[in-house]
Design a protein around this motif. Structure first.
Motif, PDB file in Angstrom:
ATOM      1  N   ARG A 181      -0.388   0.524   4.283  1.00  0.00           N
ATOM      2  CA  ARG A 181       0.721   1.000   3.464  1.00  0.00           C
ATOM      3  C   ARG A 181       1.291   2.282   4.061  1.00  0.00           C
ATOM      4  O   ARG A 181       0.553   3.093   4.627  1.00  0.00           O
ATOM      5  CB  ARG A 181       0.268   1.283   2.020  1.00  0.00           C
ATOM      6  CG  ARG A 181      -0.267   0.058   1.277  1.00  0.00           C
ATOM      7  CD  ARG A 181       0.858  -0.873   0.861  1.00  0.00           C
ATOM      8  NE  ARG A 181       0.359  -1.988   0.060  1.00  0.00           N
ATOM      9  CZ  ARG A 181       0.269  -3.235   0.473  1.00  0.00           C
ATOM     10  NH1 ARG A 181       0.638  -3.532   1.714  1.00  0.00           N
ATOM     11  NH2 ARG A 181      -0.166  -4.203  -0.322  1.00  0.00           N
ATOM     12  N   THR A 194      -2.027   4.342   4.005  1.00  0.00           N
ATOM     13  CA  THR A 194      -3.310   3.746   3.637  1.00  0.00           C
ATOM     14  C   THR A 194      -3.790   2.859   4.768  1.00  0.00           C
ATOM     15  O   THR A 194      -3.016   2.078   5.332  1.00  0.00           O
ATOM     16  CB  THR A 194      -3.183   2.923   2.343  1.00  0.00           C
ATOM     17  OG1 THR A 194      -2.790   3.781   1.276  1.00  0.00           O
ATOM     18  CG2 THR A 194      -4.500   2.254   1.988  1.00  0.00           C
ATOM     19  N   THR A 209     -10.681   1.385   1.463  1.00  0.00           N
ATOM     20  CA  THR A 209      -9.465   1.985   1.993  1.00  0.00           C
ATOM     21  C   THR A 209      -9.657   3.469   2.247  1.00  0.00           C
ATOM     22  O   THR A 209     -10.554   4.102   1.707  1.00  0.00           O
ATOM     23  CB  THR A 209      -8.290   1.797   1.011  1.00  0.00           C
ATOM     24  OG1 THR A 209      -8.618   2.426  -0.227  1.00  0.00           O
ATOM     25  CG2 THR A 209      -7.983   0.337   0.791  1.00  0.00           C
ATOM     26  N   THR A 211      -6.887   6.668   2.261  1.00  0.00           N
ATOM     27  CA  THR A 211      -5.497   7.067   2.072  1.00  0.00           C
ATOM     28  C   THR A 211      -5.323   8.549   2.380  1.00  0.00           C
ATOM     29  O   THR A 211      -6.091   9.379   1.895  1.00  0.00           O
ATOM     30  CB  THR A 211      -5.034   6.765   0.634  1.00  0.00           C
ATOM     31  OG1 THR A 211      -5.046   5.346   0.433  1.00  0.00           O
ATOM     32  CG2 THR A 211      -3.638   7.286   0.381  1.00  0.00           C
ATOM     33  N   ASN A 243     -11.600   3.976  -4.633  1.00  0.00           N
ATOM     34  CA  ASN A 243     -10.645   3.745  -3.541  1.00  0.00           C
ATOM     35  C   ASN A 243      -9.234   4.031  -4.043  1.00  0.00           C
ATOM     36  O   ASN A 243      -8.889   3.676  -5.180  1.00  0.00           O
ATOM     37  CB  ASN A 243     -10.698   2.293  -3.052  1.00  0.00           C
ATOM     38  CG  ASN A 243     -11.795   2.054  -2.055  1.00  0.00           C
ATOM     39  OD1 ASN A 243     -11.800   2.646  -0.980  1.00  0.00           O
ATOM     40  ND2 ASN A 243     -12.744   1.199  -2.405  1.00  0.00           N
ATOM     41  N   TRP A 245      -4.964   3.747  -2.940  1.00  0.00           N
ATOM     42  CA  TRP A 245      -3.975   3.207  -2.003  1.00  0.00           C
ATOM     43  C   TRP A 245      -2.589   3.190  -2.668  1.00  0.00           C
ATOM     44  O   TRP A 245      -2.444   3.394  -3.859  1.00  0.00           O
ATOM     45  CB  TRP A 245      -4.353   1.811  -1.510  1.00  0.00           C
ATOM     46  CG  TRP A 245      -4.350   0.710  -2.538  1.00  0.00           C
ATOM     47  CD1 TRP A 245      -3.290  -0.061  -2.916  1.00  0.00           C
ATOM     48  CD2 TRP A 245      -5.472   0.230  -3.286  1.00  0.00           C
ATOM     49  NE1 TRP A 245      -3.674  -0.981  -3.855  1.00  0.00           N
ATOM     50  CE2 TRP A 245      -5.004  -0.830  -4.098  1.00  0.00           C
ATOM     51  CE3 TRP A 245      -6.821   0.579  -3.349  1.00  0.00           C
ATOM     52  CZ2 TRP A 245      -5.842  -1.538  -4.961  1.00  0.00           C
ATOM     53  CZ3 TRP A 245      -7.652  -0.109  -4.206  1.00  0.00           C
ATOM     54  CH2 TRP A 245      -7.173  -1.158  -5.002  1.00  0.00           C
ATOM     55  N   CYS A 287      -0.140  -0.832  -6.158  1.00  0.00           N
ATOM     56  CA  CYS A 287       0.950  -0.557  -5.220  1.00  0.00           C
ATOM     57  C   CYS A 287       2.240  -0.120  -5.931  1.00  0.00           C
ATOM     58  O   CYS A 287       3.292  -0.756  -5.805  1.00  0.00           O
ATOM     59  CB  CYS A 287       1.230  -1.766  -4.340  1.00  0.00           C
ATOM     60  SG  CYS A 287      -0.140  -2.198  -3.257  1.00  0.00           S
TER      61      CYS A 287
END
Length: 388
Positions: A181, A194, A209, A211, A243, A245, A287
């Motif tokens: 991302r 990310t 992930t 970020t 996590n 993101w 997202c």
């Protein structure tokens, strides 16, 4: 009779040091060290040359003629033989959302009761301009662009490359993992990306992930935002499986929204950069993408269990905290981008694959109010970003 070596005097021992000297009078140990140093220097020069050449080959710099221009839709081209893997652009026509508002918020035609279907009948003319930087993910706003690169090798290397308005490289940051991302705030000051540390899909729980957030004005880099103090359901929360993101920034470059996952659940969080805190607002939201007027969040919502077609696009009104589904009924695994206050763009798998890692994808648009129907905008493309 004493025999001598015509080529030079024989080696002799140094009584004081016990070191042996060669024919030129220098100690053999010194000669060995000198040879080793020279070899190391040559090896270093070779490595530097090789790395420099590789970086030059993979440089994110684009020709100055290919800069950021207002009213242009930028994207990563994945069309074979047409700058595949590099950033391209198209003029963004008025009414990019496609079909007019003939359906309700449920995506069902008011006249017929039939669900709105995607249309590929008349996508905008694709006279794309190619020649941009090579990126796995791309986003641009406020005269700044973010290009996530991945280069094969052992081990493979990834980079976050910050570009100026002429798409010239300003900063390069080495990363670990797979680019996933990328976002730039409206002013161009705040950047976030990310990376998949493990796994390559949000459809399962077997992923991790990392970020990062970069303030381009101060140069301050937060390599991993997992340490941000998190408040979940009104209580300070700690867990090793947290996590983050999909960051999206508000116009003030301080407030931001992101996804956090823990214990198999996902949440929308609202963050504060100055205070460096985050709090959950809502469950089952991934997202997020903040509208240009900062009043709504587009997001993907899990509507079915399992890894097969789990998501649907929704929009959340931040003033009322009410959400509605969009007319796009296919599963969208992307951080949708607002092309204006009324239109969202996103990538879906194309005829050749699933949209990343060299596979095919297409950019679609849909009205943000839940009306209309999805419309094919750019075939063979991903990572849409409209420069305003």
């Amino acid at each position: 009779m004493v025999m001598t070596d015509k080529a030079g005097p024989p080696e002799t021992g140094d009584v004081a040091s016990g070191a042996r000297t060669g024919r030129n009078g220098f100690p053999i140990r010194a000669r060995i060290i000198a040879v080793a140093v020279a070899t190391a220097v040559l090896a270093t020069v070779a490595v530097v040359y090789t790395v420099t050449a590789a970086r030059r080959a993979d440089s994110a710099d684009a020709p100055s003629a290919f800069g950021l221009e207002r009213g242009q839709l930028y994207f990563r081209s994945v069309r074979d033989g047409d700058g595949a893997g590099r950033v391209a652009r198209l003029s963004a026509p008025a009414g990019a959302s496609g079909a007019s508002g003939t359906t309700g918020a449920s995506g069902v035609s008011r006249a017929s009761g039939v669900a709105a279907m995607p249309t590929e009948a008349a996508p905008a003319p694709d006279h794309r301009t190619t020649g941009g930087p090579a990126c796995e993910r791309f986003y641009a706003a406020g005269g700044t662009a973010l290009c996530l690169q991945r280069r094969s090798g052992i081990p493979p290397a990834s980079y976050a490359v910050v570009l100026d308005g002429k798409l010239r490289e300003k900063r390069r940051i080495a990363l670990t993992g797979i680019p996933n991302r990328a976002r730039v705030s409206a002013s161009g000051r705040m950047l976030s990306w990310t990376m998949f540390a493990t796994g390559d899909s949000y459809a399962t729980t077997s992923f991790s992930t990392r970020t990062s957030i970069l303030d381009t004005r101060t140069g301050y880099l937060i390599k991993n935002m997992e340490d941000i103090p998190l408040t979940l359901d009104g209580r300070r929360y700690h867990s090793p499986d947290v996590n983050y993101w999909g960051v999206t920034f508000a116009r003030d470059d301080n407030r931001f929204y992101a996804t956090v996952s823990t214990k198999g659940r996902t949440y929308l969080v609202e963050g504060d950069m100055r205070r460096w805190t985050a709090r959950t607002l809502r469950e089952n939201l991934e997202c997020p993408s903040l509208s240009p007027d900062n009043t709504r969040l587009a997001f993907k919502k899990r509507v079915r269990e399992g890894a097969r077609d789990p998501w649907q696009l929704y929009v959340l009104d931040l003033r009322t905290m009410r959400e509605h589904p969009l007319a796009e009924r296919r599963s969208v695994d992307d951080q949708a981008a607002w092309l204006d206050d009324h239109t969202l763009g996103y990538a879906l798998p194309g005829s050749g694959g699933k949209g990343s890692g060299g596979k095919s994808s297409d950019i679609w648009t849909v009205p943000a109010d839940g009306t209309g129907a999805p419309t094919l905008r750019v075939a063979g493309a991903s990572s849409p970003a409209l420069v305003r």
